[in-house]
Design a protein around this motif. Structure first.
Motif, PDB file in Angstrom:
ATOM      1  N   ARG A 317       0.820  -1.222   0.000  1.00 41.70           N
ATOM      2  CA  ARG A 317       0.000   0.000   0.000  1.00 41.70           C
ATOM      3  C   ARG A 317       0.849   1.264   0.000  1.00 41.70           C
ATOM      4  O   ARG A 317       0.325   2.374  -0.008  1.00 41.70           O
ATOM      5  CB  ARG A 317      -0.933   0.003   1.217  1.00 41.70           C
ATOM      6  CG  ARG A 317      -1.893  -1.156   1.277  1.00 41.70           C
ATOM      7  CD  ARG A 317      -3.028  -0.886   2.253  1.00 41.70           C
ATOM      8  NE  ARG A 317      -2.556  -0.637   3.602  1.00 41.70           N
ATOM      9  CZ  ARG A 317      -2.448  -1.571   4.536  1.00 41.70           C
ATOM     10  NH1 ARG A 317      -2.762  -2.817   4.251  1.00 41.70           N
ATOM     11  NH2 ARG A 317      -2.027  -1.265   5.743  1.00 41.70           N
ATOM     12  N   GLY A 318       2.187   1.100   0.033  1.00 45.32           N
ATOM     13  CA  GLY A 318       3.067   2.250  -0.033  1.00 45.32           C
ATOM     14  C   GLY A 318       3.377   2.885   1.306  1.00 45.32           C
ATOM     15  O   GLY A 318       3.804   4.038   1.362  1.00 45.32           O
ATOM     16  N   GLU A 319       3.221   2.135   2.409  1.00 45.12           N
ATOM     17  CA  GLU A 319       3.540   2.645   3.736  1.00 45.12           C
ATOM     18  C   GLU A 319       4.834   2.013   4.243  1.00 45.12           C
ATOM     19  O   GLU A 319       5.024   0.799   4.125  1.00 45.12           O
ATOM     20  CB  GLU A 319       2.414   2.344   4.730  1.00 45.12           C
ATOM     21  CG  GLU A 319       1.126   3.098   4.451  1.00 45.12           C
ATOM     22  CD  GLU A 319       0.065   2.801   5.498  1.00 45.12           C
ATOM     23  OE1 GLU A 319      -0.567   3.748   5.987  1.00 45.12           O
ATOM     24  OE2 GLU A 319      -0.138   1.610   5.816  1.00 45.12           O
ATOM     25  N   PHE A 320       5.715   2.839   4.803  1.00 42.55           N
ATOM     26  CA  PHE A 320       6.893   2.316   5.476  1.00 42.55           C
ATOM     27  C   PHE A 320       6.470   1.725   6.819  1.00 42.55           C
ATOM     28  O   PHE A 320       5.641   2.312   7.528  1.00 42.55           O
ATOM     29  CB  PHE A 320       7.927   3.419   5.718  1.00 42.55           C
ATOM     30  CG  PHE A 320       8.586   3.925   4.469  1.00 42.55           C
ATOM     31  CD1 PHE A 320       9.532   3.161   3.811  1.00 42.55           C
ATOM     32  CD2 PHE A 320       8.253   5.167   3.954  1.00 42.55           C
ATOM     33  CE1 PHE A 320      10.149   3.630   2.657  1.00 42.55           C
ATOM     34  CE2 PHE A 320       8.847   5.641   2.800  1.00 42.55           C
ATOM     35  CZ  PHE A 320       9.803   4.872   2.147  1.00 42.55           C
ATOM     36  N   PHE A 336       4.178   4.616   8.357  1.00 44.51           N
ATOM     37  CA  PHE A 336       4.380   5.980   7.872  1.00 44.51           C
ATOM     38  C   PHE A 336       3.991   6.066   6.399  1.00 44.51           C
ATOM     39  O   PHE A 336       4.543   5.358   5.553  1.00 44.51           O
ATOM     40  CB  PHE A 336       5.837   6.405   8.043  1.00 44.51           C
ATOM     41  CG  PHE A 336       6.158   7.739   7.423  1.00 44.51           C
ATOM     42  CD1 PHE A 336       5.509   8.891   7.849  1.00 44.51           C
ATOM     43  CD2 PHE A 336       7.096   7.845   6.405  1.00 44.51           C
ATOM     44  CE1 PHE A 336       5.783  10.120   7.273  1.00 44.51           C
ATOM     45  CE2 PHE A 336       7.388   9.065   5.824  1.00 44.51           C
ATOM     46  CZ  PHE A 336       6.733  10.209   6.251  1.00 44.51           C
ATOM     47  N   ASN A 337       3.002   6.920   6.119  1.00 45.46           N
ATOM     48  CA  ASN A 337       2.571   7.161   4.748  1.00 45.46           C
ATOM     49  C   ASN A 337       3.277   8.415   4.244  1.00 45.46           C
ATOM     50  O   ASN A 337       2.961   9.530   4.675  1.00 45.46           O
ATOM     51  CB  ASN A 337       1.049   7.346   4.687  1.00 45.46           C
ATOM     52  CG  ASN A 337       0.537   7.450   3.270  1.00 45.46           C
ATOM     53  OD1 ASN A 337       1.079   8.166   2.443  1.00 45.46           O
ATOM     54  ND2 ASN A 337      -0.526   6.702   2.978  1.00 45.46           N
ATOM     55  N   PRO A 338       4.267   8.285   3.335  1.00 43.15           N
ATOM     56  CA  PRO A 338       5.035   9.459   2.901  1.00 43.15           C
ATOM     57  C   PRO A 338       4.222  10.441   2.061  1.00 43.15           C
ATOM     58  O   PRO A 338       4.524  11.631   2.051  1.00 43.15           O
ATOM     59  CB  PRO A 338       6.177   8.843   2.081  1.00 43.15           C
ATOM     60  CG  PRO A 338       5.649   7.530   1.618  1.00 43.15           C
ATOM     61  CD  PRO A 338       4.733   7.042   2.706  1.00 43.15           C
ATOM     62  N   GLU A 339       3.189   9.949   1.363  1.00 44.67           N
ATOM     63  CA  GLU A 339       2.394  10.853   0.541  1.00 44.67           C
ATOM     64  C   GLU A 339       1.502  11.741   1.392  1.00 44.67           C
ATOM     65  O   GLU A 339       1.324  12.932   1.102  1.00 44.67           O
ATOM     66  CB  GLU A 339       1.548  10.045  -0.446  1.00 44.67           C
ATOM     67  CG  GLU A 339       2.370   9.293  -1.484  1.00 44.67           C
ATOM     68  CD  GLU A 339       1.498   8.569  -2.476  1.00 44.67           C
ATOM     69  OE1 GLU A 339       0.249   8.646  -2.357  1.00 44.67           O
ATOM     70  OE2 GLU A 339       2.057   7.931  -3.399  1.00 44.67           O
ATOM     71  N   LYS A 340       0.924  11.188   2.446  1.00 49.48           N
ATOM     72  CA  LYS A 340       0.052  11.967   3.326  1.00 49.48           C
ATOM     73  C   LYS A 340       0.800  12.540   4.531  1.00 49.48           C
ATOM     74  O   LYS A 340       0.222  13.307   5.319  1.00 49.48           O
ATOM     75  CB  LYS A 340      -1.111  11.094   3.809  1.00 49.48           C
ATOM     76  CG  LYS A 340      -2.006  10.579   2.696  1.00 49.48           C
ATOM     77  CD  LYS A 340      -3.135   9.739   3.243  1.00 49.48           C
ATOM     78  CE  LYS A 340      -4.034   9.212   2.135  1.00 49.48           C
ATOM     79  NZ  LYS A 340      -4.736  10.291   1.416  1.00 49.48           N
TER      80      LYS A 340
END
Length: 376
Positions: A317-320, A336-340
Motif C-alpha cells: 500500500r506504499g507505507e513504510f 508511515f505514509n510518505p504521501e500523506k
C-alpha cells in the motif's frame, strides 16, 4: 436426512471458498478430517484460491529472539494482521498470534518461507532447515560444513516457482569468493559448488530477495568507504556487482527493502532541527547503476526514538513499516505514509517475557504451493 447427507449436500466449491478464508494453521488441521478433505485441500485449485485470498490479507511476521536458561538461543515466530488504520486514528492495539519455535540464532526469509541453520561449531557439518513459520512444517536439508562468518541467503524464482539457498562457504579469512547452492524441489537434493562469485571482504547488510534476485551490501576490499551491492540471479545463478557509494557513512544502520519492486536502502537519522528523517536510495536502473535519493521527515511521535527502531520494509500500500528493535513494553510498530505525511502506531501484544530482540517482515503471505515436504 442424516448428518452425512447434510454434509454431502454442501457444494465442494462452497466448502473450499469458506476454508480459503481461514488461517493456514486451521486449514492444515482440516487435512485430518478425511481422505476426501485431504485431497481437496491438496488440490492445485485450492492452493491457488488460498493464495489469492491470502494475498489480499498480508500479515506482519515477527521473529522473536530469546536466550533460555541454559543459554540456548531460540527463534519464536508470531504474526499479526497489517491493519488498515483509519487516518483519523493515530494508534491501535493488536494481539500477535504465536506459531512455532526453533533452536537457532538467525534466519533468512523469502516469499513466505524461512531458512536457518541449527547452531553448531564452526568448521563442522551443520543442519540447515527450511520451514513454513505459520504452520510449523519444516524439512531438514542435506548437512554442509558451515563457518562462523558464513551467511545463508534464501531466494525465490517467481518464473519457475523455485526456491534456492545460497551459502557463503568460506572460512574466517577473506576474500570471500566461495559459495555453494542448493535447489529445493528437485529429485536429487544436494549442495553444488560450481558457482562463480566476485571477491569481497565482508558483509555490510542482511540479504533480501526481490523479483528473483538476491541483493546484499558488501565491502569489496579492505579500504574504507568502498561499497558494492552483490546481486545474485536465482534463476540463472549469475552474479553481478553494482557500485553503491551512496551508502557511504550509512551502512551501520542501513536496511535493504523492497521499494515497489525495486531495491531500496534506507536509514534513519536526526536532521538539523532534531526531527527524525528517513533517507532512502532506490536502484532505478540496475544496468546503468542509477540511484535516486529520497528524504522524508517523520511527524512528531512520543513513542518513537531514533536508536530504538529500524525500518522493516514497505507494504504494497506504499507505507513504510518501522519497528522497535528490542521488545520493550509496550512494543510498537509504526506505519508511515510518505504521501500523506501521516505516522500511526500499532501496539503489538503477546510476545511474553525474556525476549532480547525482534525482527519484522512485512507483507507476509500464507501460501501452500511452495511447501511440499515430499518434494524437499
Amino acid at each position: 436426512m442424516n448428518r452425512a447427507d447434510n454434509s454431502a449436500s454442501i457444494p465442494i466449491d462452497l466448502i473450499l471458498e469458506i476454508l480459503s478464508r481461514l488461517p493456514s494453521k486451521s486449514v492444515s488441521m482440516f487435512h485430518c478430517v478425511s481422505k476426501l478433505w485431504r485431497s481437496m485441500l491438496s488440490s492445485p485449485y485450492f492452493k491457488e484460491l488460498y493464495l489469492t485470498r491470502s494475498s489480499a490479507r498480508p500479515r506482519l511476521l515477527f521473529v522473536v529472539h530469546s536466550v533460555g536458561e541454559e543459554e540456548e538461543e531460540e527463534l519464536h515466530f508470531y504474526s499479526s494482521s497489517q491493519p488498515r488504520i483509519p487516518y483519523d486514528k493515530s494508534s491501535l492495539v493488536v494481539a500477535a498470534d504465536y506459531h512455532t519455535t526453533f533452536p537457532s540464532e538467525r534466519c533468512n526469509y523469502a516469499s513466505g518461507l524461512i531458512c536457518f541453520r541449527v547452531k553448531g561449531c564452526s568448521g563442522e557439518e551443520a543442519m540447515t532447515l527450511i520451514c513454513n513459520p505459520i504452520t510449523g512444517q519444516y524439512a531438514e536439508l542435506p548437512k554442509v560444513i558451515m563457518y562462523i562468518p558464513s551467511k545463508a541467503f534464501l531466494g525465490f524464482d517467481p518464473i519457475d516457482k523455485q526456491f534456492k539457498i545460497l551459502v557463503d562457504h568460506h572460512p574466517s579469512f577473506p576474500p570471500r569468493d566461495r559459495h555453494i547452492i542448493l535447489t529445493l524441489g528437485v529429485p536429487k537434493l544436494g549442495w553444488r559448488s560450481d558457482i562463480c562469485c566476485p571477491k569481497y571482504y565482508g558483509y555490510l547488510s542482511e540479504g533480501i530477495c526481490i523479483s528473483g534476485v538476491i541483493y546484499y551490501l558488501v565491502c569489496p576490499r579492505y579500504s574504507k568507504g568502498v561499497y558494492e551491492i552483490v546481486c545474485f540471479d536465482v534463476r540463472y545463478e549469475e552474479f553481478k556487482v553494482i557500485e553503491a557509494q551512496c551508502f557511504y557513512n550509512h551502512h551501520q544502520t542501513l536496511r535493504l527493502i523492497n521499494y515497489k519492486g525495486k531495491l531500496g536502502g534506507i536509514t534513519g537519522n536526526l536532521n538539523d532541527s532534531g526531527a527524525i528523517e528517513l533517507r532512502m536510495w532506490v536502484l532505478h536502473d540496475a544496468e546503468k547503476q542509477e540511484w535516486s535519493e529520497y528524504v522524508y521527515t517523520l511527524p512528531e511521535n512520543d513513542d518513537i526514538k531514533l536508536h530504538d527502531f529500524t525500518v522493516a520494509g514497505m507494504t504494497t500500500r506504499g507505507e513504510f513499516v518501522l519497528s522497535m528493535i528490542d521488545t520493550f513494553k509496550p512494543f510498537y510498530v509504526f506505519y508511515f505514509n510518505p504521501e500523506k505525511n501521516v505516522l500511526r502506531s500499532v501496539e503489538i501484544q503477546g510476545f511474553g517475557e525474556d525476549v532480547s530482540s525482534v525482527k519484522v517482515f512485512v507483507d507476509h503471505v500464507e501460501d501452500f504451493n511452495f511447501f511440499k515436504r515430499e518434494s524437499i
